[in-house]
Motif scaffolding. Structure first.
Motif: not given
Length: 300
Positions: A226-255
């Protein structure tokens, strides 16, 4: 292996790795700026064993330290399988041979990740509990986005995993190296599980991460989240990282699926869509209620 002030249990861990049955083992250790006798112990092992290599580094945190080790491992062309190790556990003698046997039974055209159950133990290796119940585990893509359950210390993976992650380095800062490996393999590879515990997973006061299920431990984890921004939003941040890192190879359904988590705080509608999604399943009724409260509060 990444070490940091691990002098107390390091010898036991190294000995259990070096005495693996039926496997030629090489040990690559990066020390993350230890201030105790960890480096002294590592130097002694490197002098006594030609298959132990040490990297001395500054303190950058265990997740970044492990990622450096992964990139370094990509240079070892003659090694077929890789495993991650904590500094304070004890491996059973058949850990690596059991993992490799399981992986060999899996389609080798895709990158392959193995993980096992563990036997959580106290400081003196007295048994406490098994960390997983097979009936609650899901190895699909959706589960990797919402649950953190594959412990790095149980992971064994093939060269394809190392090559892939080294080629597609995460654009954003990662918080958990093992979660990144898990998610990468869930989307682009194959994951296999071994319900037999293959390591003694030591629980003690100095753990960087652990699986203690006491009320006190759970309250501490909740407070930190609750007190750490990263821990509080780690799923959201991980998902954002997946999108920008694998943007060119993710299929549209997964995106679309990943975007549901990455963008859930942008509108009330997005939050409600995530709240009602049947794939948001934490394995137990209580956990499912708790995670939906976190979604409503914007702490997912």
């Amino acid at each position: 292996m990444s070490t940091y002030n691990g002098q107390m249990y390091l010898r036991e861990q190294l000995d259990s790795i070096l005495h693996q049955e039926g496997i030629d083992v090489s040990v690559l250790v990066r020390d993350d700026g230890s201030k105790d006798k960890t480096l002294e112990i590592l130097t002694q092992y490197a002098e006594e064993h030609t298959n132990v290599e040490i990297i001395k580094g500054r303190n950058i945190g265990f997740a970044n330290s492990f990622m450096i080790l992964l990139y370094k491992a990509n240079k070892y062309e003659n090694i077929e399988y890789f495993a991650l190790s904590d500094q304070d556990d004890v491996w059973y003698p058949d850990k690596l041979s059991s993992a490799i046997k399981k992986l060999a039974e899996t389609d080798s055209s895709k990158m392959r990740l193995y993980f096992s159950n563990t036997l959580a133990v106290d400081e003196n290796l007295n048994p406490l509990f098994r960390t997983h119940r097979e009936s609650t585990l899901r190895l699909d893509k959706e589960a990797s986005l919402v649950r953190y359950f594959i412990l790095g210390c149980t992971m064994v993976f093939d060269k394809k995993v190392v090559n892939f992650i080294s080629t597609h380095k995460p654009v954003m800062q990662i918080m958990m190296h093992d979660l990144w490996i898990h998610q990468t393999c869930a989307f682009f590879g194959t994951i296999v599980y071994d319900d037999t515990p293959r390591i003694m997973y030591r629980q003690h006061s100095s753990n960087s991460a652990g699986v203690s299920f006491t009320i006190h431990a759970r309250m501490n984890r909740l407070k930190r989240s609750l007190y750490s921004y990263q821990r509080r939003h780690f799923r959201e941040l991980n998902a954002q990282n997946i999108l920008v890192t694998y943007d060119d190879i993710l299929n549209e359904k997964d995106k679309s699926m990943v975007s549901l988590i990455a963008d859930y705080r942008k509108s009330l509608r997005s939050r409600l869509q995530l709240l009602m999604n049947k794939n948001i399943n934490m394995g137990t009724t209580l956990s499912n209620i708790a995670i939906r409260i976190r979604i409503l509060l914007g702490f997912f």
